[in-house]
Structure formats: C-alpha cells, structure tokens
Design a protein around this motif. Structure first.
Motif, mmCIF file in Angstrom:
data_model
loop_
_atom_site.group_PDB
_atom_site.id
_atom_site.type_symbol
_atom_site.label_atom_id
_atom_site.label_comp_id
_atom_site.label_asym_id
_atom_site.label_seq_id
_atom_site.Cartn_x
_atom_site.Cartn_y
_atom_site.Cartn_z
ATOM 1 N N VAL A 105 0.907 -1.133 0.273
ATOM 2 C CA VAL A 105 -0.052 -0.092 -0.041
ATOM 3 C C VAL A 105 1.003 1.374 0.095
ATOM 4 C CG1 VAL A 105 -1.913 -1.196 1.126
ATOM 5 C CG2 VAL A 105 -0.162 -0.088 2.498
ATOM 6 N N SER A 106 0.238 2.276 -0.164
ATOM 7 C CA SER A 106 0.840 3.517 -0.125
ATOM 8 C C SER A 106 0.341 4.364 0.943
ATOM 9 C CB SER A 106 0.848 4.436 -1.452
ATOM 10 O OG SER A 106 1.667 5.566 -1.424
ATOM 11 N N ASP A 134 5.357 -0.717 4.341
ATOM 12 C CA ASP A 134 4.222 -0.687 3.630
ATOM 13 C C ASP A 134 4.081 -1.952 2.959
ATOM 14 O OD1 ASP A 134 2.966 1.395 4.707
ATOM 15 O OD2 ASP A 134 3.172 2.720 3.193
ATOM 16 N N THR A 135 4.662 -3.046 2.963
ATOM 17 C CA THR A 135 4.754 -4.261 2.379
ATOM 18 C C THR A 135 4.532 -5.545 3.155
ATOM 19 O OG1 THR A 135 6.388 -3.176 0.888
ATOM 20 C CG2 THR A 135 5.959 -5.823 0.637
ATOM 21 N N ILE A 136 3.681 -6.546 2.760
ATOM 22 C CA ILE A 136 3.612 -7.656 3.452
ATOM 23 C C ILE A 136 4.191 -8.736 2.294
ATOM 24 C CG2 ILE A 136 1.888 -9.526 4.269
ATOM 25 C CD1 ILE A 136 0.389 -7.112 5.066
ATOM 26 N N GLN A 184 17.154 -17.435 4.364
ATOM 27 C CA GLN A 184 17.499 -15.849 4.677
ATOM 28 C C GLN A 184 16.945 -15.028 3.405
ATOM 29 O OE1 GLN A 184 20.220 -13.420 3.845
ATOM 30 N NE2 GLN A 184 18.904 -11.936 4.856
ATOM 31 N N ASN A 185 16.055 -14.062 3.713
ATOM 32 C CA ASN A 185 15.804 -13.037 2.569
ATOM 33 C C ASN A 185 15.901 -11.715 2.931
ATOM 34 O OD1 ASN A 185 13.351 -11.640 1.244
ATOM 35 N ND2 ASN A 185 14.249 -13.019 -0.234
ATOM 36 N N THR A 186 16.517 -10.907 2.061
ATOM 37 C CA THR A 186 16.329 -9.292 2.279
ATOM 38 C C THR A 186 15.877 -8.582 1.172
ATOM 39 O OG1 THR A 186 18.643 -9.577 3.634
ATOM 40 C CG2 THR A 186 17.941 -7.301 2.833
ATOM 41 N N ALA A 187 14.667 -8.175 1.543
ATOM 42 C CA ALA A 187 13.917 -7.345 0.380
ATOM 43 C C ALA A 187 14.371 -6.030 0.314
ATOM 44 C CB ALA A 187 12.546 -7.326 0.737
#
Length: 509
Positions: free
Chosen positions: A153-154, A501-503, A452-455
């Motif tokens: 979302v924003s 703002d992210t899932i 492990q994850n880095t967005a």
C-alpha cells in the motif's frame, strides 16, 4: 553541564506512600578504556569421525555479545583466539555489581554442512590458555523457502502486526510505528492468506497497536490511538461494534474461543473484559493506575493476564474477574505467551525474561545481557521459548529451566523487528525479522540458518514522514525492517510484515 532527575517512588496502588528522590547528574571528562588481549582459547574443530573441519568460523564473545573475536580454522581444523582475560573484564566495570556475569565468554562455531555450535561456559583469566575442542555434527537436509505473494500500500505507517486464522486462510494486518506520535489516519486490512488478495480494509483516524483475529477467522478487533476499539466482521468487513475509550488504546486480545476480549482503557477502569460478540463491557478493572500495554489468554481461556505500563502483572479469572495473583516486573512486558501447561512467559523493557507457573511462582528468570527484548514466542508444548533483542541477538531457551540452548546474531541488523519472532508448536522452526534492513531469517531448533531473505526498501515518498518524523531519532530499526512474522504450525508457510508498507508470503519449496 548538569541536570536533575526527580524519581517518584511508591508501593501502594493509590500512591499514598509516595516519596520523591531528587538526583543531580554532572558532566565529567570522558575516559577511554580498552583491554589488551591477555588470554588464549585454542583447540581443534572436527566431525564425529575425527576428521578436521577447515574454514569453520569460530567466534568468542563477551557475555553481553558486544565484544567479539573471530577466526577461521586451518586445514587441520586448528584455531586459536586471543582475548582479554575474564579478570580484566571484571576490572573494567570497576567492581560494580552487575545483573549478569560480565566475566563469561561464549563460543560459536559455524561451518557449512554442520549444525551450529554454541557453548557459554567460558571464564579464562589473564595469562591462561584454555583448550576447547569442538565436535560438529552433520546438518540435515535444508529445504529453503520461496516468496509466493506480495501486498503493498502507499500510506504513512508501515505494517506492524499480523494475525492469522487457524486454517491459514485469512491474515489481519494493522499499521503503526514506534514511537507512536505521528497522529495521522491509518487502515487495517484483511487479506486472503493464500493469495495476498485484499478482502477489505477499515479506516481509522490513527494507528492501531492492538489487534487480534479470532481463531476461526470470523472477527477482527483492533485497539487504536484514535481512542476506539473496533470489532469487524471478518467475512464482510462491516463494523459489528465499537467502543469509545477514554484515552488511546494500545492492546486488544481475543480469547481462543472468540467469546471474550480484553482491552483498555475503559470507562471506570484501566482495562476491561468485554463480550466480544456484542461489545458489552462485562467488568472494568481499576486496582492499578497504570495503562494497559499487553494481555493474553491461557490456552483454555480460564484466565487472562495483563501487563500494565509501570510493570504491574496480573492474572485474572475470566468468568468471575477475580484476581488470582500479581507480580511486578519493573517495566511492562512487550512479549507475553502461555504454553499448554499453563506457564506464562514475559519479557520487555525490564530486560529480564521470566517464566511463571499457573500459581504465579517464578520458575526461572534470565537477565538479558545485551539489550531489552521487544519480541518473543513460546512453543505451545512448553519445550522452548525464544526472544529477539534490540541488540539484534536471538536467544533460544529450554523453557523448563531457562537454559540458553543457543543464541546468534542477526548479521548486519540493528535489532530484531518489534513483533518479529514466531515459532512452531514444538519449536522446530523459528521465523525472525531484522531491522532496519528488510531481512527475514528462518532458523531450526539447532540454530542453523535454513533461509534468509533481504527485500529492497520501498522508496515510496509517502513514507518520508515516518522515516524522518517523530521517533526516527530513536532508531532506524524501529521504523524500517521486518516488524512482524507469523509461521504455520507445520513450518511450511511464513508471512512477514515490513515497516515500508509491504507484506510478503513465503512457502517452503
């Protein structure tokens, strides 16, 4: 070059025995102290068959985790680490009493293909050499995860809490930040947990720190800074009822059967017990003049626990409202959990992880040496409990006695996300979020990193008010990063909420 601190101290609930202490603090000249390496730990790292393990990372840390020394093994598995002696560490604190043993070291050994190794029993004085040989066991097959959907979302706030229905078809997401005083409108969302599709959103005039979703996925509740409690039909998104609180609301917890709600403040009390289906206030509680910060029901819903703003902890009978026992923890508990045996666990700004039995007796406690813990989780079977600290350490305990089974640092992180530790019912898998990087870690029960994850950080300029606004000076890690994680009972699915703002949803491959 000086300032005064005034402390008001009391023990009675009405503060009738209040006394004040006026303490003057004066600036002094800074003194830089350092310790020379004066002791050595050495040994070999080998596998169960006696074969050397080359290129294994060996790290010795002071017990606080704030000073570390790392080397790698050579082709024969040999290592040595030079460190300051334990007696020198004692001298550095000037003989002051400390709440944990500052002279202890712990050792970590990490090597590809082998289980993570942890031991925290080292005390070695100046001039001494300690031989510590390590035997590593082979790690099992590691099955990674892959991202399967993303929702964005924003809006001004990042996502703060996630609550998932028992069948993992719905996930409730609420927006908030730390520190809280942004004072702008927010929304909470219900998503299809399998696809990430938005089912509905509900608008509020301020952020919602408190939230819950009934186990059957039929009702969503939030406690918000616009002084309201909202109960929403999770199928339609329509309001069932709302309650106008006399002040900002920080907590809302549903019973496991969905019949009761604890939230507050309420008219006539600092917290109340509601009929969750109708919104009727069944009982108000005002025996302590402290705001409600956290609450949780026991698995059988026979009782509920509250943690209030200045460290009061109370256990109450759900049907009668009778107080069963109480305690003080020094500061409120950011994390509370109850296992299937009725044992309560809690940690927070007091920097101590506690475990109480159902009668209120402290089973054990652990002084967190590096920083306070903002997040935690207990396996429902009561075998293990984990916490994540503001110092970016993850601790994994034997829940029966408080023994640290392992701990490890979230590399590159400033802290664990505010609500970002979740665990499977038997403790086999642990999902942890890190901040300020958008980093998600998954560990197994032995401390191995299995994913492990880095967005990338969301560059949306609407978030600038959050990044640069009130609270940003406290810590970038309180604004950015993975703020919450939830994990399915079988460990196959993880959903993470991010401060930008992210899932994102991840499924085991």
């Amino acid at each position: 070059n000086s300032y005064n601190l005034i402390f008001d101290l009391w023990t009675e609930s009405d503060a009738s025995d209040l006394v004040s202490a006026d303490i003057s603090v004066y600036a002094g000249e800074p003194v830089q102290q350092s310790l020379k390496n004066s002791a050595r730990v050495t040994g070999f790292v080998k596998d169960a068959d006696g074969n050397p393990v080359p290129n294994a990372d060996v790290e010795l840390n002071t017990y606080s985790g704030r000073l570390g020394f790392m080397v790698s093994t050579d082709s024969t598995g040999f290592y040595y680490v030079d460190i300051p002696g334990s007696d020198g560490l004692i001298n550095l604190v000037g003989g002051q009493e400390t709440l944990y043993n500052p002279s202890k070291y712990f050792i970590i050994v990490d090597a590809d293909g082998y289980n993570y190794y942890y031991n925290d029993s080292f005390i070695i004085n100046r001039g001494e050499t300690l031989v510590h040989n390590v035997e590593l066991t082979p790690a099992g097959v590691i099955t990674p995860y892959a991202q399967d959907w993303e929702f964005n979302v924003s809006e001004y706030y990042g996502f703060w809490w996630l609550r998932v229905s028992d069948d993992w078809t719905k996930v409730l997401a609420t927006q908030a930040k730390h520190n809280p005083e942004l004072g702008l409108p927010a929304d909470f969302y219900l998503l299809n947990a399998e696809t990430g599709e938005e089912l509905w959103s509900y608008h509020t005039e301020d952020q919602c720190w408190g939230s819950d979703l009934s186990n059957d996925g039929s009702m969503a509740v939030t406690g918000c800074n616009d002084n309201n409690i909202y109960a929403v039909n999770a199928d339609s998104g329509n309001l069932i009822w709302s309650y106008d609180s006399p002040n900002i609301n920080r907590d809302a917890s549903l019973s496991n059967n969905g019949k009761y709600l604890v939230s507050g403040p309420v008219d006539g009390g600092m917290f109340g017990l509601f009929n969750a289906e109708t919104g009727e206030l069944l009982k108000d509680f005002n025996d302590q003049n402290e705001w409600l910060r956290n609450s949780v029901f026991s698995p059988d819903d026979s009782r509920f626990y509250v943690s209030l703003g200045y460290g009061y902890l109370g256990a109450y009978d759900t049907l009668t409202g009778e107080k069963l026992w109480d305690d003080y923890t020094g500061e409120f508990l950011l994390y509370m959990g109850v296992d299937n045996n009725g044992n309560l666990y809690g940690s927070g700004k007091g920097r101590i992880l506690y475990s109480w039995d159902s009668d209120g007796n402290v089973r054990w406690s652990f002084r967190e040496p590096d920083h306070l813990s903002g997040t935690g989780a207990v396996s429902s079977d009561g075998s293990v409990v984990a916490i994540g600290s503001v110092g970016a350490w993850v601790y994994y305990f034997n829940a029966s006695n408080g023994e640290v089974l392992w701990r490890r640092h979230l590399d590159g992180a400033e802290n664990a996300g505010h609500n970002a530790v979740s665990i499977t019912p038997h403790g086999e898998t642990l999902a942890v979020g890190a901040a300020p990087d958008n980093a998600l870690y998954v560990f197994d029960s032995k401390g191995n990193t299995i994913f492990q994850n880095t967005a990338p950080l969301n560059p949306d300029p609407v978030l600038d008010l959050k990044w640069s606004g009130i609270g940003a000076e406290a810590s970038a890690g309180t604004q950015k990063g993975v703020m919450c994680t939830v994990i399915s009972n079988d460990g196959s699915r993880i959903i993470a909420a991010y401060g930008d703002d992210t899932i994102r949803s991840f499924t085991r491959i």
